[in-house]
Write an enzyme that holds these catalytic residues in place. Structure first.
Site, mmCIF file in Angstrom:
data_model
loop_
_atom_site.group_PDB
_atom_site.id
_atom_site.type_symbol
_atom_site.label_atom_id
_atom_site.label_comp_id
_atom_site.label_asym_id
_atom_site.label_seq_id
_atom_site.Cartn_x
_atom_site.Cartn_y
_atom_site.Cartn_z
ATOM 1 N N ASP A 1 1.407 -6.047 7.668
ATOM 2 C CA ASP A 1 0.357 -5.034 7.644
ATOM 3 C C ASP A 1 -0.947 -5.775 7.339
ATOM 4 O O ASP A 1 -1.121 -6.339 6.245
ATOM 5 C CB ASP A 1 0.679 -3.982 6.569
ATOM 6 C CG ASP A 1 -0.361 -2.874 6.525
ATOM 7 O OD1 ASP A 1 -1.523 -3.129 6.900
ATOM 8 O OD2 ASP A 1 -0.019 -1.760 6.097
ATOM 9 N N TYR B 1 -10.970 0.415 10.274
ATOM 10 C CA TYR B 1 -12.154 0.943 9.574
ATOM 11 C C TYR B 1 -12.551 0.124 8.366
ATOM 12 O O TYR B 1 -13.515 0.438 7.699
ATOM 13 C CB TYR B 1 -11.965 2.418 9.188
ATOM 14 C CG TYR B 1 -10.675 2.719 8.453
ATOM 15 C CD1 TYR B 1 -10.556 2.494 7.087
ATOM 16 C CD2 TYR B 1 -9.570 3.226 9.132
ATOM 17 C CE1 TYR B 1 -9.374 2.758 6.426
ATOM 18 C CE2 TYR B 1 -8.383 3.501 8.478
ATOM 19 C CZ TYR B 1 -8.294 3.264 7.120
ATOM 20 O OH TYR B 1 -7.116 3.517 6.468
ATOM 21 N N LYS B 2 -11.783 -0.941 8.045
ATOM 22 C CA LYS B 2 -12.129 -1.796 6.902
ATOM 23 C C LYS B 2 -13.014 -2.932 7.407
ATOM 24 O O LYS B 2 -14.148 -2.691 7.797
ATOM 25 C CB LYS B 2 -10.856 -2.240 6.189
ATOM 26 C CG LYS B 2 -10.157 -1.041 5.519
ATOM 27 C CD LYS B 2 -8.791 -1.310 4.942
ATOM 28 C CE LYS B 2 -8.207 -0.017 4.372
ATOM 29 N NZ LYS B 2 -6.785 -0.124 4.044
ATOM 30 N N ARG C 1 -12.759 -3.424 -7.857
ATOM 31 C CA ARG C 1 -12.470 -4.222 -6.678
ATOM 32 C C ARG C 1 -13.749 -4.478 -5.886
ATOM 33 O O ARG C 1 -14.550 -3.567 -5.664
ATOM 34 C CB ARG C 1 -11.483 -3.414 -5.845
ATOM 35 C CG ARG C 1 -10.768 -4.130 -4.767
ATOM 36 C CD ARG C 1 -9.691 -3.223 -4.209
ATOM 37 N NE ARG C 1 -10.261 -2.099 -3.469
ATOM 38 C CZ ARG C 1 -9.699 -1.524 -2.404
ATOM 39 N NH1 ARG C 1 -8.533 -1.968 -1.976
ATOM 40 N NH2 ARG C 1 -10.266 -0.518 -1.789
ATOM 41 N N PHE D 1 0.866 -1.177 0.000
ATOM 42 C CA PHE D 1 0.000 0.000 0.000
ATOM 43 C C PHE D 1 0.910 1.237 0.000
ATOM 44 O O PHE D 1 1.943 1.238 0.683
ATOM 45 C CB PHE D 1 -0.861 -0.049 1.266
ATOM 46 C CG PHE D 1 -2.008 0.917 1.268
ATOM 47 C CD1 PHE D 1 -3.226 0.573 0.680
ATOM 48 C CD2 PHE D 1 -1.896 2.160 1.863
ATOM 49 C CE1 PHE D 1 -4.293 1.451 0.692
ATOM 50 C CE2 PHE D 1 -2.956 3.047 1.879
ATOM 51 C CZ PHE D 1 -4.161 2.689 1.289
HETATM 52 C C1 LIG Z 1 -5.927 0.981 4.285
HETATM 53 C C2 LIG Z 1 -4.477 0.698 4.433
HETATM 54 C C3 LIG Z 1 -3.645 1.588 5.127
HETATM 55 C C4 LIG Z 1 -4.199 2.888 5.627
HETATM 56 O O1 LIG Z 1 -3.379 3.616 6.442
HETATM 57 P P1 LIG Z 1 -4.015 4.763 7.379
HETATM 58 O O2 LIG Z 1 -2.838 5.439 7.932
HETATM 59 O O3 LIG Z 1 -4.848 4.040 8.417
HETATM 60 O O4 LIG Z 1 -4.856 5.634 6.518
HETATM 61 C C5 LIG Z 1 -2.313 1.232 5.313
HETATM 62 N N1 LIG Z 1 -1.819 0.062 4.824
HETATM 63 C C6 LIG Z 1 -2.611 -0.804 4.127
HETATM 64 C C7 LIG Z 1 -2.054 -2.093 3.629
HETATM 65 C C8 LIG Z 1 -3.948 -0.507 3.911
HETATM 66 O O5 LIG Z 1 -4.713 -1.350 3.221
#
Ligand SMILES: *Cc1c(COP(=O)(O)O)cnc(C)c1O
Length: 416
Positions: A198, A223-224, A375, A120
């Site tokens: 992660d 939040y997911k 997705r 990400f």
């Molecule tokens: C959604 C996501 C994030 C988001 O990071 P935030 O700092 O919480 O906005 C980070 N890493 C991955 C792999 C994600 O899918």
């Protein structure tokens, strides 16, 4: 425990909507609405400062100050972890900064941090900054793709005595490709490096077993698939064997053994508690605490089985549609083997953005990822096999009516 994990009645989802975007923002658990009302009106409005020690609605002796620990107790079973190995607070990006710096401090003399190319973006940005700050080098490895070894060879190809930390996104946010966590962790540790996962796209939809996998560190958002609301606090997991050596870069007063002694020298709390920085975000933590109640009594192995059944049903339907529309350049971007896939199915199409928007117009919500990915995330607690069929019917109608070519979808919104 039953294999039926569907609990849609616990969520305030609009009737008739098929929500396949729980991997981006989870649906609202009804319990959160009630809890936030209480927290605002009673605990804050009436209890005021006294609520730090004991809000009117909490059990005896349980105040806001204990909320992070209470949330960690609810979260730990979903991670295959123990509660006192989990810190809740900050964002995933900030958690990544803390763990990447702390990990490099645990491996002095080693100067390389490894990330997967499919990571990400925020993970990559934070790693680049940490490397700049500490004089380290960032090295890339390939993602697991659909290779049957789950990425073991990909990671072994870049390991040597210089690697301090390998930080991988367990599920690829674009394709849903899934690393084989225990095997890859072992390969990393055999090279003397630390393994960090992660789990943003994993926790709440997959069976996660941090202890069983032998990992060193993990971070993830809530939040997911954990449904705690936009911008809800992230979590950090540190294996107990590293607690003594854990030296996080931001030493805030909430990570002090005695924050209210108001001393000028920092004495870190024992264990992961030292990761705490500032005043805990009570409203957001209360939402998270309530959101996690939907997982009470839910067997995560059953959640995973349900997730696999849902994604398999969707893939079969898409294969069928692709056969009926040989002129459409529609293909599966996710691994075909469900064992190598998270709880999402990604499709490739040059008009992926239009495809997603046309589906949204038909009440089927997925999302788009640049440049050509449509997705669809399957949250087994509120997505049913009937929802999958409805989504496939909508996709069939979109393709038949060539709705994805609508010029209205040529412009993209800020959040895709
Ligand atoms: C959604 C996501 C994030 C988001 O990071 P935030 O700092 O919480 O906005 C980070 N890493 C991955 C792999 C994600 O899918």
């Amino acid at each position: 425990m039953s294999d039926d994990v569907l609990r849609r009645e616990l969520f305030a989802l609009p009737a008739g909507l098929v929500y396949l975007d729980g991997n981006s923002l989870g649906a609202l658990p009804r319990a959160v609405e009630d809890r936030l009302r209480t927290v605002v009106a009673d605990e804050w409005g009436t209890g005021l400062i006294g609520s730090w020690n004991r809000p009117p609605s909490a059990g005896p002796g349980e105040g806001w100050i204990d909320l992070p620990a209470r949330v960690a107790r609810r979260l730990a079973p979903l991670l295959g972890a123990e509660a006192d190995e989990v810190h809740v607070g900050e964002s995933t990006s900030q958690a990544l900064f803390a763990t990447m710096v702390a990990a490099s401090r645990m491996r002095p003399g080693r100067s390389v941090v490894v990330l997967d190319r499919t990571t990400f973006p925020t993970d990559a940005y934070v790693a680049q900054s940490v490397c700049r700050m500490l004089g380290l080098t960032l090295r890339w490895c390939e993602g697991p793709g659909d290779s049957p070894d789950g990425g073991v060879a990909a990671v072994q190809a870049v390991l040597d005595d210089d690697v301090a930390l390998v930080s991988l996104t367990h599920v690829d946010f674009r394709t849903g490709a899934l690393w084989a966590m225990p095997e890859v962790t072992r390969a990393i540790q055999e090279a003397g490096a630390l393994a960090q996962w992660d789990l943003c796209h994993s926790t709440g939809a997959l069976e996660v077993d941090l202890a069983g996998s032998g990992a060193d560190l993990a971070v993830g958002c809530t939040y997911k698939y954990l449904n705690a609301g936009p911008g809800s606090p992230a979590y950090t997991w540190v294996a107990r064997r590293h607690h003594e050596a854990l030296d996080p870069p931001v030493a805030g007063w909430m990570g002090h053994t005695e924050p209210f002694a108001m001393r000028l020298d920092h004495t870190p709390r024992p264990g992961v508690g030292r990761l705490a920085v500032g005043t805990p975000p009570v409203l957001a933590l209360s939402a998270l605490d309530a959101a996690l109640t939907v997982f009470e009594g839910v067997d995560m192995a059953a959640v995973r089985r349900s997730s696999v059944a849902l994604t398999e049903r969707f893939v079969a339907g898409v294969d069928d549609l692709a056969r009926r529309h040989p002129d459409e350049p529609l293909s599966l971007a996710s691994p075909r083997d469900p064992e190598r896939r998270g709880s999402q199915v990604s499709l490739r199409h040059p008009q992926a953005y239009g495809l997603v928007q046309a589906l949204v117009a038909r009440g089927v919500v997925g999302d788009f990822r640049d440049p050509d990915i449509a997705r669809f995330g399957f949250a087994p607690l509120y997505v049913s096999p009937a929802d999958v069929d409805t989504a496939l019917e909508a996709l069939a109608a979109v393709l038949a009516g060539r709705e994805h070519h609508d010029p209205a979808y040529a412009e993209r919104q800020a959040v895709t």
